[in-house]
Write an enzyme that holds these catalytic residues in place. Structure first.
Site, short mmCIF file in Angstrom:
data_model
loop_
_atom_site.label_atom_id
_atom_site.label_comp_id
_atom_site.label_asym_id
_atom_site.label_seq_id
_atom_site.Cartn_x
_atom_site.Cartn_y
_atom_site.Cartn_z
N ASP A 43 0.82 -1.21 0.00
CA ASP A 43 0.00 0.00 0.00
C ASP A 43 0.86 1.27 0.00
O ASP A 43 1.87 1.35 0.72
CB ASP A 43 -0.84 -0.05 1.29
CG ASP A 43 -1.81 1.10 1.42
OD1 ASP A 43 -2.83 1.09 0.74
OD2 ASP A 43 -1.54 2.00 2.23
N GLU B 53 1.35 -0.45 -5.02
CA GLU B 53 0.40 0.61 -5.27
C GLU B 53 1.17 1.90 -5.26
O GLU B 53 1.64 2.35 -4.20
CB GLU B 53 -0.67 0.67 -4.18
CG GLU B 53 -1.74 1.68 -4.56
CD GLU B 53 -2.31 2.48 -3.41
OE1 GLU B 53 -3.41 3.03 -3.59
OE2 GLU B 53 -1.67 2.58 -2.36
C1 GLC Z 1 -4.02 3.23 -0.05
C2 GLC Z 1 -5.35 2.48 0.04
C3 GLC Z 1 -6.42 3.44 0.49
C4 GLC Z 1 -6.02 4.00 1.84
C5 GLC Z 1 -4.65 4.67 1.78
C6 GLC Z 1 -4.10 4.94 3.13
O1 GLC Z 1 -3.99 4.11 -1.10
O2 GLC Z 1 -5.64 1.87 -1.21
O3 GLC Z 1 -7.66 2.80 0.57
O4 GLC Z 1 -6.96 4.93 2.26
O5 GLC Z 1 -3.68 3.82 1.16
O6 GLC Z 1 -3.72 3.73 3.76
#
Ligand code: GLC
Length: 585
Positions: A241, A303
């Protein structure tokens, strides 16, 4: 990463990938030997061919009637996933959490939140999934913990606590001003004063999500041990993440201010000093070494909302030693049916200098569903199939989001008081938050669409579920679900679609995106034709340069459906938003 609020590296290297030595890579080892098979596996790991499916656990299937989905619910739906043709599931966080950010605020990295079940339930999920050849990928949130995590509780207790340096603590500028102008992704200052010690802590996301200090070796060790915990339990890898946010400028330079204001009323800002700092790559290499300690080629998916191909390429690592599958946000967020835009982006990533495997998706739990972003309001079912073909017929590893296979749409809350996602409360009505893309999976036409027996599920079930649900669409050969199933099955069984190169065709066509999938040295190829416009289009193909002699293509899958007769390549008419996938020799 959050798109809604604008959330948010040569083929030579393949031999180095996954620890295979370059010398080994060049030798043709006998496939019958154990070493030969291991070598072949390292060259052609499972994640290159897998269809990965994201599950938002709160919304997939509730097994105990509390209105929130859970692990046993997922296990009960594994046959559906197997039937769909999915090879791996990535499950958004299920760890203990105060749920401020619905699980992305973790208070224990090595446990399961009772809301979702137990570790024994998790073990059962992994073993039942394995029986169906489905791997389980965990979500890993390294940037921040919950403010309820014992590490943060200790860290905030005094300036001299041994865990003080596990987070980012700084003095303010005096007179109540934070250390600098850095902003949270979710609005307002990224600094919060903690009166107990009169210092500010840094939070890139919600105030309740303090950032870990990745320059502290103890933090790294603790986080890598958490990864090992899940790998030992059978996890097939991690979706990492918000990885580009791990480091901030130690000198606290102010971020550059841009013109205008965002949905939260703050000045627009370039996250220059809090995003994509080079040290991120050091951590990714370390994470890769951790997963490489385990058998079965565990995968890392990142991500990171990379702004261009150069940054995206870096995610693979200079020696293919970082992330195997960096999510391609540029392709996900073209946000219009533009053949030239998709053609350019597909070619860029296909030819990436690292020789890395492309990884495409369109929808996820942070951005409005593809139904709404690519649909024109009139031909949405047909466009849903077009997007499915774009995702599943290219060379990339495809990542689906639960419900896209049945044409689920974004259903935002109607009233501010119904909003669950805090960001929707802060940004209302300009930014309604992410509830709309997190509504319960639509299984059938019964109450709550078969998701839950609760009086009120945690998010309401959209009215469109009466028509768009698994049961109804399973019975219909022309449904979006049937189209996905056919396409995934073809991708699995057809060697050119499974392994073939991506060869763009008719590069100047403004409306129709066409390409071949072809295995080097083989005469057989798959022709993919996608009409991204609302008019029928006549196109012409000359495939001789690609070693294809035939002057017609035999359809395998088409939408709208067509007969079995071959289509002439010199005069090929494709209907509005039509999909044609056929064989040529
Ligand atoms: C990432 C997740 C999102 C979350 C953010 C903070 O982008 O996909 O849902 O709010 O991280 O953890």
């Amino acid at each position: 990463m959050l798109k809604r609020a604008k959330f948010i590296f040569l083929t030579v290297m393949i031999g180095l990938c996954l620890g295979a030595s370059p010398v080994l890579a060049q030798q043709a080892l006998p496939q019958s030997s154990k070493a030969g098979r291991a070598h072949a596996k390292a060259q052609d790991p499972w994640w290159k061919h897998a269809v990965i499916y994201e599950i938002y656990p709160r919304s997939f299937q509730d097994s105990n009637g509390d209105g929130v989905g859970d692990i046993n619910g997922i296990t009960s739906r594994l046959d559906y996933l197997h039937d769909l043709g999915v090879d791996a599931i990535w499950i958004s966080p299920m760890y203990p959490s105060p749920l401020v950010d619905f699980g992305y605020d973790i208070s224990d990295y090595t446990a399961i939140d009772p809301l979702y079940g137990t570790l024994a339930d998790f073990d059962r999920l992994v073993s039942e999934a394995k029986k169906r050849n489905i791997r389980v990928i965990m979500d890993f949130v390294p940037n921040h913990t919950s403010d309820q995590h014992p590490w943060f509780q200790e860290s905030r207790s005094s300036r001299t606590n041994p865990k003080r340096d596990w987070y980012i603590w700084r003095d303010g500028k005096g007179s109540g001003e934070p250390p600098n102008n850095w902003q949270s992704w979710f609005g307002h200052s990224a600094w919060k004063l903690d009166p107990a010690t009169n210092q500010y802590f840094y939070h890139h996301f919600y105030t309740e999500q303090p950032d870990l200090n990745w320059r502290n070796p103890q933090v790294r060790k603790a986080m890598y041990d958490a990864m090992r915990f899940w790998l030992k339990r059978g996890a097939a890898g991690f979706r990492i993440d918000a990885v580009s946010r791990l480091f901030e400028d130690p000198n606290l330079h102010d971020d550059p201010i841009l013109p205008g204001k965002n949905a939260y009323g703050d000045p627009n800002i370039a996250h220059k000093y809090t995003d994509n700092l080079p040290e991120v790559h050091e951590v990714l290499r370390e994470m890769r070494r951790v997963v490489n300690e385990y058998p079965g080629n565990p995968v890392l998916i990142s991500e990171a909302d990379e702004p261009n191909i150069a940054e995206l390429t870096k995610m693979y690592g200079a020696k293919n030693d970082e992330v195997q599958l960096p999510m391609d946000f540029q392709i996900a967020d073209v946000n219009k049916l533009s053949a030239p835009d998709f053609r350019r982006l597909l070619s860029e990533i296909d030819g990436n200098a690292a020789g890395g495997q492309p990884h495409y998706f369109f929808s996820n739990h942070d951005q409005p569903r593809q139904w709404d972003r690519y649909g024109d309001g009139v031909h949405n079912d047909q466009i849903a199939k077009l997007m499915a073909a774009l995702l599943l017929a290219t060379r990339a590893t495809p990542l689906m989001y639960y419900g896209e296979e049945i044409g689920m749409r974004t259903t935002d809350p109607a009233r501010k008081e119904d909003v669950q996602d805090p960001v929707g409360k802060i940004g209302w009505p300009q930014d309604k938050g992410r509830d709309g893309e997190r509504t319960p999976m639509q299984w059938d036409a019964s109450r709550n669409a078969g998701f839950s027996t609760a009086e009120r599920p945690w998010l309401p079930v959209p009215a469109s579920s009466a028509e768009y649900n698994v049961e109804a669409e399973s019975k219909e050969t022309g449904s979006i679900l049937s189209f996905y199933k056919q396409l995934i099955a073809l991708r699995r069984s057809n060697p050119a679609l499974r392994n073939g190169r991506y060869l763009p065709l008719n590069r100047e066509d403004p409306f129709v995106l066409s390409f071949l999938r072809k295995k080097p040295g083989s005469g057989d190829a798959i022709l993919v034709v996608l009409n991204m416009s609302a008019e029928p289009r006549t196109v012409k193909f000359d495939l001789a340069a690609h070693g294809v002699k035939e002057s017609s293509a035999t359809p395998l899958i088409a939408a709208p459906e067509i007969g079995h007769e071959a289509t002439v390549l010199t005069h090929f008419t494709i209907p509005a938003f039509g999909v044609f996938i056929g064989t040529v020799h």
